[in-house]
Scaffold this motif. Structure first.
Motif, PDB file in Angstrom:
ATOM      1  N   ARG A 108       0.872  -1.223  -0.118  1.00  0.00           N
ATOM      2  CA  ARG A 108      -0.049  -0.013   0.049  1.00  0.00           C
ATOM      3  C   ARG A 108       0.876   1.451   0.122  1.00  0.00           C
ATOM      4  O   ARG A 108       1.713   1.326   0.703  1.00  0.00           O
ATOM      5  CB  ARG A 108      -0.880  -0.059   1.296  1.00  0.00           C
ATOM      6  N   ALA A 109       0.379   2.298  -0.707  1.00  0.00           N
ATOM      7  CA  ALA A 109       1.243   3.624  -0.719  1.00  0.00           C
ATOM      8  C   ALA A 109       0.527   4.807   0.185  1.00  0.00           C
ATOM      9  O   ALA A 109       0.173   5.612  -0.229  1.00  0.00           O
ATOM     10  CB  ALA A 109       1.284   4.024  -2.260  1.00  0.00           C
ATOM     11  N   THR A 110      -0.132   3.938   1.290  1.00  0.00           N
ATOM     12  CA  THR A 110      -0.742   5.089   2.193  1.00  0.00           C
ATOM     13  C   THR A 110       0.129   5.845   3.039  1.00  0.00           C
ATOM     14  O   THR A 110       0.988   5.072   3.643  1.00  0.00           O
ATOM     15  CB  THR A 110      -1.739   4.370   3.124  1.00  0.00           C
ATOM     16  N   LYS A 111       0.236   6.947   3.236  1.00  0.00           N
ATOM     17  CA  LYS A 111       0.796   7.648   4.287  1.00  0.00           C
ATOM     18  C   LYS A 111       0.429   7.058   5.709  1.00  0.00           C
ATOM     19  O   LYS A 111      -0.607   6.618   6.011  1.00  0.00           O
ATOM     20  CB  LYS A 111       0.660   9.166   4.302  1.00  0.00           C
ATOM     21  N   TYR A 112       1.562   7.042   6.746  1.00  0.00           N
ATOM     22  CA  TYR A 112       1.409   6.541   7.967  1.00  0.00           C
ATOM     23  C   TYR A 112       0.326   7.114   8.710  1.00  0.00           C
ATOM     24  O   TYR A 112      -0.334   6.415   9.410  1.00  0.00           O
ATOM     25  CB  TYR A 112       2.780   6.491   8.731  1.00  0.00           C
ATOM     26  N   THR A 113       0.093   8.351   8.542  1.00  0.00           N
ATOM     27  CA  THR A 113      -0.935   9.162   9.221  1.00  0.00           C
ATOM     28  C   THR A 113      -2.434   8.401   9.099  1.00  0.00           C
ATOM     29  O   THR A 113      -3.544   8.511   9.809  1.00  0.00           O
ATOM     30  CB  THR A 113      -0.983  10.354   9.080  1.00  0.00           C
ATOM     31  N   SER A 114      -2.607   7.656   7.790  1.00  0.00           N
ATOM     32  CA  SER A 114      -3.972   7.260   7.556  1.00  0.00           C
ATOM     33  C   SER A 114      -4.071   5.656   7.607  1.00  0.00           C
ATOM     34  O   SER A 114      -4.920   5.329   7.195  1.00  0.00           O
ATOM     35  CB  SER A 114      -4.141   7.800   5.902  1.00  0.00           C
ATOM     36  N   LEU A 115      -2.857   5.272   7.827  1.00  0.00           N
ATOM     37  CA  LEU A 115      -2.755   3.640   7.543  1.00  0.00           C
ATOM     38  C   LEU A 115      -3.807   3.183   8.891  1.00  0.00           C
ATOM     39  O   LEU A 115      -4.725   2.135   8.327  1.00  0.00           O
ATOM     40  CB  LEU A 115      -1.438   3.265   8.334  1.00  0.00           C
ATOM     41  N   LYS A 116      -3.938   3.559   9.810  1.00  0.00           N
ATOM     42  CA  LYS A 116      -4.680   2.859  10.796  1.00  0.00           C
ATOM     43  C   LYS A 116      -6.177   2.955  10.342  1.00  0.00           C
ATOM     44  O   LYS A 116      -7.123   2.294  10.613  1.00  0.00           O
ATOM     45  CB  LYS A 116      -4.660   3.487  12.283  1.00  0.00           C
ATOM     46  N   GLU A 117      -6.616   4.267   9.847  1.00  0.00           N
ATOM     47  CA  GLU A 117      -7.758   4.588   9.294  1.00  0.00           C
ATOM     48  C   GLU A 117      -8.365   3.640   8.155  1.00  0.00           C
ATOM     49  O   GLU A 117      -9.523   3.275   7.951  1.00  0.00           O
ATOM     50  CB  GLU A 117      -8.075   6.172   8.789  1.00  0.00           C
TER      51      GLU A 117
END
Length: 119
Positions: A108-117
């Motif tokens: 996944r290329a998701t920024k760490y601030t959005s991973l949990k969401e």
């Protein structure tokens, strides 16, 4: 970073009496400019064509030269600011390991601030 390379860059600068021009501000600007030149090598090509930099002799040579310019300015900035770049890289990798747990970030290329969401 390789101390021999740092010493070579330092000697190159010293022989030309350029130390006075190598303020952090100027080095960051030069680094940004060289990064822009590297970016320009890929500016109008699609994803697939960008991989040709591995085989295309002329493109590979241009990319290699621009990468070297980026590395030289980054090395010089670290030297001037007395930052151990190897230590900084290792610290950042440790931080990113905690920010990007494999289970949440793999593929996944998701920024760490959005991973949990997004999980």
């Amino acid at each position: 970073m390789d101390q021999a390379i740092t010493a070579k860059i330092r000697e190159f600068v010293h022989e030309r009496e350029w130390e006075r021009f190598h303020s952090p501000k100027n080095l960051v600007r030069a680094l940004a400019g060289e990064t822009g030149e590297l970016l320009a090598e890929f500016q109008w090509v699609d994803e697939e064509a960008s991989w040709s930099a591995r085989e295309d002799g002329e493109l590979r040579a241009h990319v290699s030269e621009e990468m070297a310019d980026v590395a030289i300015y980054l090395n010089r900035l670290a030297d001037v600011l007395q930052i151990d770049l190897d230590q900084a890289i290792n610290a950042k990798l440790t931080l990113n390991t905690s920010r990007y747990p494999v289970g949440q970030s793999k593929g996944r290329a998701t920024k760490y601030t959005s991973l949990k969401e997004d999980s």
